[in-house]
Design a protein around this motif. Structure first.
Motif, PDB file in Angstrom:
ATOM      1  N   GLN A  18      36.763  41.716  28.689  1.00 39.24           N
ATOM      2  CA  GLN A  18      36.624  40.659  29.930  1.00 39.24           C
ATOM      3  C   GLN A  18      35.516  40.492  29.846  1.00 39.24           C
ATOM      4  O   GLN A  18      34.559  40.968  29.376  1.00 39.24           O
ATOM      5  CB  GLN A  18      37.518  41.210  30.917  1.00 39.24           C
ATOM      6  CG  GLN A  18      37.138  42.534  31.411  1.00 39.24           C
ATOM      7  CD  GLN A  18      37.789  42.703  32.712  1.00 39.24           C
ATOM      8  OE1 GLN A  18      38.867  42.350  32.848  1.00 39.24           O
ATOM      9  NE2 GLN A  18      37.025  43.699  33.655  1.00 39.24           N
ATOM     10  N   LEU A  19      35.457  39.129  30.867  1.00 38.03           N
ATOM     11  CA  LEU A  19      34.027  38.793  31.046  1.00 38.03           C
ATOM     12  C   LEU A  19      33.336  38.360  30.100  1.00 38.03           C
ATOM     13  O   LEU A  19      33.910  37.310  29.460  1.00 38.03           O
ATOM     14  CB  LEU A  19      33.019  39.900  31.820  1.00 38.03           C
ATOM     15  CG  LEU A  19      33.524  40.460  33.182  1.00 38.03           C
ATOM     16  CD1 LEU A  19      32.488  41.495  33.596  1.00 38.03           C
ATOM     17  CD2 LEU A  19      33.471  39.369  34.099  1.00 38.03           C
ATOM     18  N   ASP A  46      41.725  37.757  33.131  1.00 39.60           N
ATOM     19  CA  ASP A  46      40.249  37.808  33.096  1.00 39.60           C
ATOM     20  C   ASP A  46      39.458  37.374  33.990  1.00 39.60           C
ATOM     21  O   ASP A  46      39.725  36.094  34.598  1.00 39.60           O
ATOM     22  CB  ASP A  46      39.575  37.174  31.554  1.00 39.60           C
ATOM     23  CG  ASP A  46      38.327  37.597  31.384  1.00 39.60           C
ATOM     24  OD1 ASP A  46      37.389  37.606  32.012  1.00 39.60           O
ATOM     25  OD2 ASP A  46      38.316  37.852  30.016  1.00 39.60           O
ATOM     26  N   MET A  48      36.719  35.859  34.080  1.00 38.66           N
ATOM     27  CA  MET A  48      36.158  34.471  33.856  1.00 38.66           C
ATOM     28  C   MET A  48      37.097  33.141  34.234  1.00 38.66           C
ATOM     29  O   MET A  48      36.427  32.352  34.285  1.00 38.66           O
ATOM     30  CB  MET A  48      35.911  34.494  32.227  1.00 38.66           C
ATOM     31  CG  MET A  48      34.953  35.438  31.847  1.00 38.66           C
ATOM     32  SD  MET A  48      33.128  35.271  32.546  1.00 38.66           S
ATOM     33  CE  MET A  48      32.704  33.695  31.748  1.00 38.66           C
ATOM     34  N   TRP A  51      35.125  32.790  37.281  1.00 39.39           N
ATOM     35  CA  TRP A  51      33.739  32.647  37.304  1.00 39.39           C
ATOM     36  C   TRP A  51      33.007  31.044  37.273  1.00 39.39           C
ATOM     37  O   TRP A  51      33.866  30.329  36.671  1.00 39.39           O
ATOM     38  CB  TRP A  51      33.052  33.467  36.433  1.00 39.39           C
ATOM     39  CG  TRP A  51      33.134  34.864  36.840  1.00 39.39           C
ATOM     40  CD1 TRP A  51      33.976  35.752  37.757  1.00 39.39           C
ATOM     41  CD2 TRP A  51      32.258  36.070  36.455  1.00 39.39           C
ATOM     42  NE1 TRP A  51      33.892  37.065  37.763  1.00 39.39           N
ATOM     43  CE2 TRP A  51      32.565  37.147  37.198  1.00 39.39           C
ATOM     44  CE3 TRP A  51      30.811  36.043  35.576  1.00 39.39           C
ATOM     45  CZ2 TRP A  51      31.724  38.530  36.825  1.00 39.39           C
ATOM     46  CZ3 TRP A  51      30.145  37.091  35.698  1.00 39.39           C
ATOM     47  CH2 TRP A  51      30.536  38.331  36.187  1.00 39.39           C
ATOM     48  N   SER A 169      23.541  33.948  30.377  1.00 39.77           N
ATOM     49  CA  SER A 169      23.821  35.544  30.360  1.00 39.77           C
ATOM     50  C   SER A 169      23.378  35.915  28.752  1.00 39.77           C
ATOM     51  O   SER A 169      24.093  36.072  28.143  1.00 39.77           O
ATOM     52  CB  SER A 169      25.240  35.781  30.257  1.00 39.77           C
ATOM     53  OG  SER A 169      25.749  35.282  31.641  1.00 39.77           O
ATOM     54  N   ASP A 172      24.504  39.414  27.305  1.00 37.32           N
ATOM     55  CA  ASP A 172      25.732  39.304  26.854  1.00 37.32           C
ATOM     56  C   ASP A 172      25.875  38.438  25.504  1.00 37.32           C
ATOM     57  O   ASP A 172      26.753  38.801  24.437  1.00 37.32           O
ATOM     58  CB  ASP A 172      26.581  38.788  27.933  1.00 37.32           C
ATOM     59  CG  ASP A 172      26.699  39.659  28.877  1.00 37.32           C
ATOM     60  OD1 ASP A 172      27.025  41.075  28.955  1.00 37.32           O
ATOM     61  OD2 ASP A 172      26.529  39.141  30.132  1.00 37.32           O
TER      62      ASP A 172
END
Length: 400
Positions: A18-19, A46, A48, A51, A169, A172
């Protein structure tokens, strides 16, 4: 091109992460045709899905991108029933993708060794902050921490300010790209050995991989790279320069031959024989003087006319783009760098296309991020052959 002819159309991926770090890897695989089955918490999915800064209609604008080309099924991995669904899915799959803290799969009796007993060809791609081994493996590891540990935060920003970050990000994303590379290598090697393996992608190592000669510079020369703002030490001219009206342009003419072209465009051919600027090393030593000289030349010029002269002269130069500039740029349009798709919640949504471009079997954005559990019937009934009684039992247990 049909989905069957896409380069990864014969690859099925079960995504447990996730994310961002794990799911971006799933996005990249899905972009080239892999069937990505994303397992999400039945209650909220999730994170996200929530987000992102802007949320028109209460919907994330990030989710349609990172979950594009995927199928969503609900599955509570903390329940024995949910864990058993994973075991059933990997019988039919090529890749298991996850980005939990090391040991999580093992606690759920889903360790790679146990999964290989079911499917010895399975590639297990694991994305974490610090990797699966080492003294820091069990620490919580977000992308920002990996950026700091991998070295990129220290050298980002201005010398008179604290270490900065990119507005994305980065850690990531780099980990996801390395995880994708590792997954494709493992799939290729499997064709020779017939066996799957673990792909161990750590965020800090993925950042470290991008740090050029930082390590031998310290080890051999005792040189510590520092923050240098918009320039690189001893690389000149390569900076942002002012123009009329307040707009800045970036000019990169540090190579000897390219600097000669810049001097010609400036109508200053004598710069190429000036001992301060005649060589790459000299220009690096006298960077401040050279940048000031170029800035004086650009400051009174119209940016469009300046850029046209630089392009015609063979000097790398360009604007610093924002999103609105990308939508207006003819090169973006000619290469279909931005694609627009219909989304069930947002109407038409624009996003970056699939990169890199392949001449014979290109990737394609086929769908935006799915609704939670949108593929439950397709996967649980169609792929696993579960009936109404099975699904009712799983729902009653809170597993789906």
């Amino acid at each position: 091109m049909t989905e069957r002819t896409m380069p990864l159309s014969d690859v099925r991926v079960v995504e447990l992460g996730q994310l961002l770090a794990g799911p971006f890897c799933g996005q990249l695989l899905g972009d080239f045709g892999a069937e990505v089955i994303k397992l999400e918490d039945p209650r909220k999915g999730d994170p996200m899905r929530q987000w992102g800064r802007e949320k028109p209609y209460g919907k994330s604008l990030w989710w349609p991108v990172v979950a594009r080309n995927k199928k969503s099924v609900t599955c509570d991995l903390r329940t024995p029933e949910g864990q058993n669904l994973v075991r059933e899915l990997i019988k039919h799959s090529d890749v298991l993708l996850e980005n939990f803290r090391p040991g999580t799969l093992e606690r759920w009796n889903l360790a790679p060794e146990q999964l290989w007993e079911i499917n010895p060809r399975l590639v297990v791609t694991r994305v974490t902050g610090y990797g699966q081994s080492g003294p820091y493996a069990q620490r919580a590891g977000f992308g920002s921490i990996g950026e700091a540990m991998g070295g990129i935060r220290y050298v980002t920003g201005s010398a008179d300010e604290s270490p900065s970050r990119a507005g994305i990000s980065l850690g990531d994303s780099l980990a996801a790209i390395h995880a994708t590379l590792g997954t494709l290598v493992a799939l290729h090697e499997r064709e020779r050995s017939g066996r799957g393996q673990v792909v161990d992608a750590a965020i800090y190592e993925s950042v470290l991989a991008m740090m050029e000669s930082l390590l031998p510079e310290w080890q051999i020369a005792g040189y510590q790279r520092e923050r240098t703002g918009p320039v690189l030490p001893n690389v000149a001219p390569s900076n942002v320069y002012p123009t009329k009206g307040g707009e800045s342009v970036l000019i990169a003419a540090n190579q000897d031959t390219v600097f000669g072209r810049l001097a010609s465009v400036m109508s200053r051919p004598e710069l190429t024989t000036d001992e301060r600027f005649a060589t790459h090393s000299a220009r690096g030593e006298y960077m401040a003087e050279l940048d000031a000289l170029i800035a004086d030349w650009t400051a009174d010029q119209d940016p469009d006319e300046l850029l046209e002269a630089l392009h015609q002269g063979g000097v790398p130069a360009g604007r610093i783009y924002r999103a609105k500039d990308m939508f207006a740029d003819p090169h973006f349009a000619a290469r279909d760098a931005i694609v627009k798709l219909a989304d069930q919640d947002l109407g038409e949504i624009a996003m970056q296309n699939v990169f890199p471009k392949l001449s014979a079997t290109p990737g394609r954005v086929r769908s935006t991020g799915p609704a939670l559990g949108a593929s439950n019937d397709d996967i649980y009934r169609g792929l696993l052959g579960l009936g109404d009684d099975d699904l009712s039992r799983l729902r009653a247990a809170g597993a789906i």
